[in-house]
Design a protein around this motif. Structure first.
Motif, PDB file in Angstrom:
ATOM      1  N   MET A   5      -3.659  -9.770  18.576  1.00  0.00           N
ATOM      2  CA  MET A   5      -3.997  -9.017  17.131  1.00  0.00           C
ATOM      3  C   MET A   5      -4.508  -7.591  17.539  1.00  0.00           C
ATOM      4  N   GLU A   6      -5.284  -7.377  18.568  1.00  0.00           N
ATOM      5  CA  GLU A   6      -5.993  -5.773  18.552  1.00  0.00           C
ATOM      6  C   GLU A   6      -4.867  -5.065  19.193  1.00  0.00           C
ATOM      7  N   ALA A 150      -5.402  -7.660   5.480  1.00  0.00           N
ATOM      8  CA  ALA A 150      -5.437  -8.816   4.993  1.00  0.00           C
ATOM      9  C   ALA A 150      -7.052  -9.052   4.807  1.00  0.00           C
ATOM     10  N   GLY A 151      -7.293  -9.023   3.621  1.00  0.00           N
ATOM     11  CA  GLY A 151      -8.491  -9.261   3.046  1.00  0.00           C
ATOM     12  C   GLY A 151      -8.539 -11.005   3.049  1.00  0.00           C
ATOM     13  N   SER A 152      -9.841 -11.749   3.109  1.00  0.00           N
ATOM     14  CA  SER A 152      -9.830 -13.053   3.079  1.00  0.00           C
ATOM     15  C   SER A 152      -9.342 -13.679   1.662  1.00  0.00           C
ATOM     16  N   GLU A 153     -10.013 -13.145   0.638  1.00  0.00           N
ATOM     17  CA  GLU A 153      -9.480 -13.578  -0.795  1.00  0.00           C
ATOM     18  C   GLU A 153      -8.170 -13.244  -0.932  1.00  0.00           C
ATOM     19  N   TRP A 154      -7.780 -12.183  -0.686  1.00  0.00           N
ATOM     20  CA  TRP A 154      -6.496 -11.758  -1.032  1.00  0.00           C
ATOM     21  C   TRP A 154      -5.322 -12.807  -0.335  1.00  0.00           C
ATOM     22  N   ALA A 155      -5.694 -13.253   0.839  1.00  0.00           N
ATOM     23  CA  ALA A 155      -4.892 -13.979   1.495  1.00  0.00           C
ATOM     24  C   ALA A 155      -4.905 -15.398   1.230  1.00  0.00           C
ATOM     25  N   LYS A 156      -6.204 -15.820   0.781  1.00  0.00           N
ATOM     26  CA  LYS A 156      -6.092 -17.248  -0.082  1.00  0.00           C
ATOM     27  C   LYS A 156      -5.261 -17.356  -1.302  1.00  0.00           C
ATOM     28  N   ASP A 169      -4.138 -14.949   8.828  1.00  0.00           N
ATOM     29  CA  ASP A 169      -3.154 -14.787   9.935  1.00  0.00           C
ATOM     30  C   ASP A 169      -1.778 -14.469   9.331  1.00  0.00           C
ATOM     31  N   LEU A 170      -1.331 -15.395   8.490  1.00  0.00           N
ATOM     32  CA  LEU A 170      -0.100 -15.337   7.804  1.00  0.00           C
ATOM     33  C   LEU A 170      -0.022 -14.087   7.020  1.00  0.00           C
ATOM     34  N   LEU A 171      -0.799 -13.607   6.305  1.00  0.00           N
ATOM     35  CA  LEU A 171      -1.084 -12.264   5.570  1.00  0.00           C
ATOM     36  C   LEU A 171      -0.555 -11.137   6.578  1.00  0.00           C
ATOM     37  N   TRP A 172      -1.606 -11.315   7.584  1.00  0.00           N
ATOM     38  CA  TRP A 172      -1.338  -9.989   8.565  1.00  0.00           C
ATOM     39  C   TRP A 172      -0.102 -10.108   9.236  1.00  0.00           C
TER      40      TRP A 172
END
Length: 412
Positions: A5-6, A150-156, A169-172
Motif C-alpha cells: 500500500m505504501e 478512501a475515507g472509511s465512511e465513504w467506503a462503507k 481496501d476495495l475503495l483504494w
C-alpha cells in the motif's frame, strides 16, 4: 500501512504532483479537503511536492465529525457569513501563482438530517466569498486538480456488505484502477489517455454543432451551443503555459452550453451527492435555458435549494460526453461521488460555465463571457444523465443531423 500500500501511495502522490498539477520550481501548493483520516497520503503528497520544487505546501485539514458537529450546534449566523480571511487567503494564493490540489474523501451522507436551510446558507455564502477564486479556476489562471482518497465512511457507503477494513481496501483499489496506477508507467499512461480524449474533442470541434439532441428513457432535451464554443478534455494549460490535469480520474470531453438555449426535460441516472446529502431519481424541465421544474424522489428539498442559490443556478454551465463503456462505468461500482460517477456517464452541470470553453474566453471579462452565452453563477454542480440507452444527435447549422452517441457510446 503495508509495504504494498505504501508503494501505491508513493506512486499516487507522484502522479498527483507531476501530472495532476505539474508543480514548477518555487510554486506554493495549497491542499484543500485533506481529511485527518488520510494524513499518510497527504504527507506523501507534500514530500513529493517539495521534491518537485514547491516553495511551501499549505494543507487545509478537515474532520467530518467536527464538520457535522458545527452544523448541529453552531449559531445560524455562522452559516450565512463566509470569513473575509478565507476569501483573502485563496485569492492571495492565486496571486502567488500557487497550484491547488483538492482531495475528496468524505461520506456522501455526512450531513444527512441537517436542516437544508443551514446547508443552503453556507453554500451560498461560500459561493459568494470564493467567487474570484472560482473565476481563476474556471479560466485556468492557475493549475488545479481534484483527486480522491478512501475515507472509511465513504467506503462503507460504496461497499456496504463487507467489513470497514475490507471496504476501505476495495475503495483504494478502485481509485488506483481509475487513475491507471497499475500501469508500469502511470505518467506515460496518462499522456496516452489525454491524447485519446483530445482526439475526440477535435472531432467535435471540427463538426461545430449548433445543437445537441439527447433522447433516453425520461430524457428528451435539446441543448444549443454558443457560436464560439470549444470542446476540451481535462488536460489543460494555465496562463504561464504549464500543463495540468484538472480531474483524476477523467473520461470526459466537455463544452459550455448557450445559457438560454436548452429546452426539454432530462432525468438523472445516478445519485448526486451535494452538501453532505444524496439527491436521487430526479428530473429537470427547461424552457429557454432556465429550469422551470425540478422533481426528485429523494432530496427534492435540497435540489431546489441548490437551484435557488442564485439566478445562474437555474441554468446549465457544462455539457459533457462520456461513453457508457468507460472503465469506471464498466467497473459496475456506484461511487456516490461526482468525481467518479460523472466519469461513468454523460452529464450536465448546473451553474457556472468554464471560460476556456469559448474562443478567447480565458482573457474575457465576465461581461464578455455573458455576451458569448456563458452562464455565470456562484455554484457549479455536475449531475449524471447517461445510460446504455442514450442516443445523442449533433445538429449542424443547416439542420443536418449527425449521430454522436448511439446506445450510450460514441458514434463518431
Amino acid at each position: 500501512m503495508s509495504i504494498a500500500m505504501e508503494t501505491y501511495f508513493e506512486k499516487y502522490a507522484e502522479l498527483i504532483v507531476r501530472t495532476g498539477v505539474n508543480i514548477q520550481q518555487g510554486q506554493p501548493v495549497c491542499v484543500n479537503g485533506a481529511s485527518i483520516e488520510i494524513a499518510p497520503l497527504v504527507r506523501l503528497i507534500a514530500a513529493k511536492a517539495y521534491e518537485a520544487g514547491a516553495s511551501n505546501v499549505h494543507v487545509e485539514w478537515i474532520d467530518e465529525k467536527l464538520g457535522r458537529l458545527k452544523y448541529e450546534k453552531a449559531s445560524d449566523d455562522v452559516f450565512s457569513n463566509f470569513p473575509q480571511w478565507e476569501t483573502d487567503k485563496r485569492n492571495d494564493f492565486v496571486e502567488q501563482g500557487a497550484v491547488f490540489i483538492s482531495i475528496t474523501s468524505s461520506s456522501p451522507d455526512m450531513l444527512k438530517g441537517i436542516p437544508s436551510e443551514r446547508i443552503s446558507a453556507f453554500q451560498k455564502a461560500a459561493g459568494q466569498g470564493l467567487k474570484e477564486f472560482r473565476r481563476a479556476i474556471q479560466s485556468d489562471k492557475v493549475s488545479w486538480t481534484v483527486v480522491a482518497a478512501a475515507g472509511s465512511e465513504w467506503a462503507k457507503k460504496v461497499f456496504p456488505n463487507v467489513s470497514e477494513g475490507e471496504a476501505v481496501d476495495l475503495l483504494w483499489k478502485a481509485i488506483f484502477d481509475s487513475v491507471r496506477l497499475h500501469d508500469a508507467d502511470p505518467v506515460a499512461a496518462w499522456v496516452k489517455h489525454n491524447d485519446t480524449l483530445h482526439a475526440k474533442a477535435e472531432i467535435l470541434n471540427n463538426n461545430h454543432f449548433k445543437k445537441l439532441h439527447y433522447t433516453a428513457p425520461g430524457t428528451d432535451i435539446t441543448v444549443e451551443l454558443p457560436e464560439k464554443h470549444i470542446w476540451v478534455a481535462a488536460g489543460s494549460t494555465n496562463q504561464d503555459g504549464n500543463s495540468f490535469m484538472a480531474n483524476m480520474p477523467t473520461e470526459e470531453v466537455f463544452t459550455v452550453p448557450l445559457k438560454t438555449g436548452t429546452n426539454g426535460y432530462v432525468s438523472s441516472t445516478k445519485p448526486l451527492s451535494y452538501g453532505g446529502n444524496i439527491i436521487d431519481r430526479f428530473k429537470l424541465t427547461f424552457e429557454n435555458g432556465r429550469i422551470v421544474k425540478a422533481e426528485a424522489e429523494e432530496g427534492e428539498e435540497i435540489l431546489n435549494k441548490l437551484i435557488e442559490i442564485d439566478d445562474g443556478a437555474h441554468y446549465l454551465g457544462e455539457v459533457a460526453l462520456v461513453p457508457h463503456e468507460s472503465p469506471i462505468s464498466q467497473s459496475g461500482i456506484l461511487f456516490y461521488n461526482t468525481l467518479f460517477d460523472e466519469n461513468a456517464s454523460n452529464h450536465f452541470a448546473i451553474g457556472s460555465g468554464y471560460a476556456f470553453n469559448v474562443e478567447g474566453g480565458k482573457t474575457m471579462t465576465p461581461e464578455e463571457l455573458e455576451a458569448n452565452g456563458v452562464n455565470a453563477s456562484i455554484t457549479h454542480n455536475d449531475f449524471m444523465i447517461g445510460s446504455a440507452e442514450m442516443d445523442i444527435d449533433g445538429i449542424l447549422e443547416d439542420g443536418t443531423i449527425v449521430p454522436v452517441f448511439r446506445k450510450g457510446n460514441w458514434a463518431i
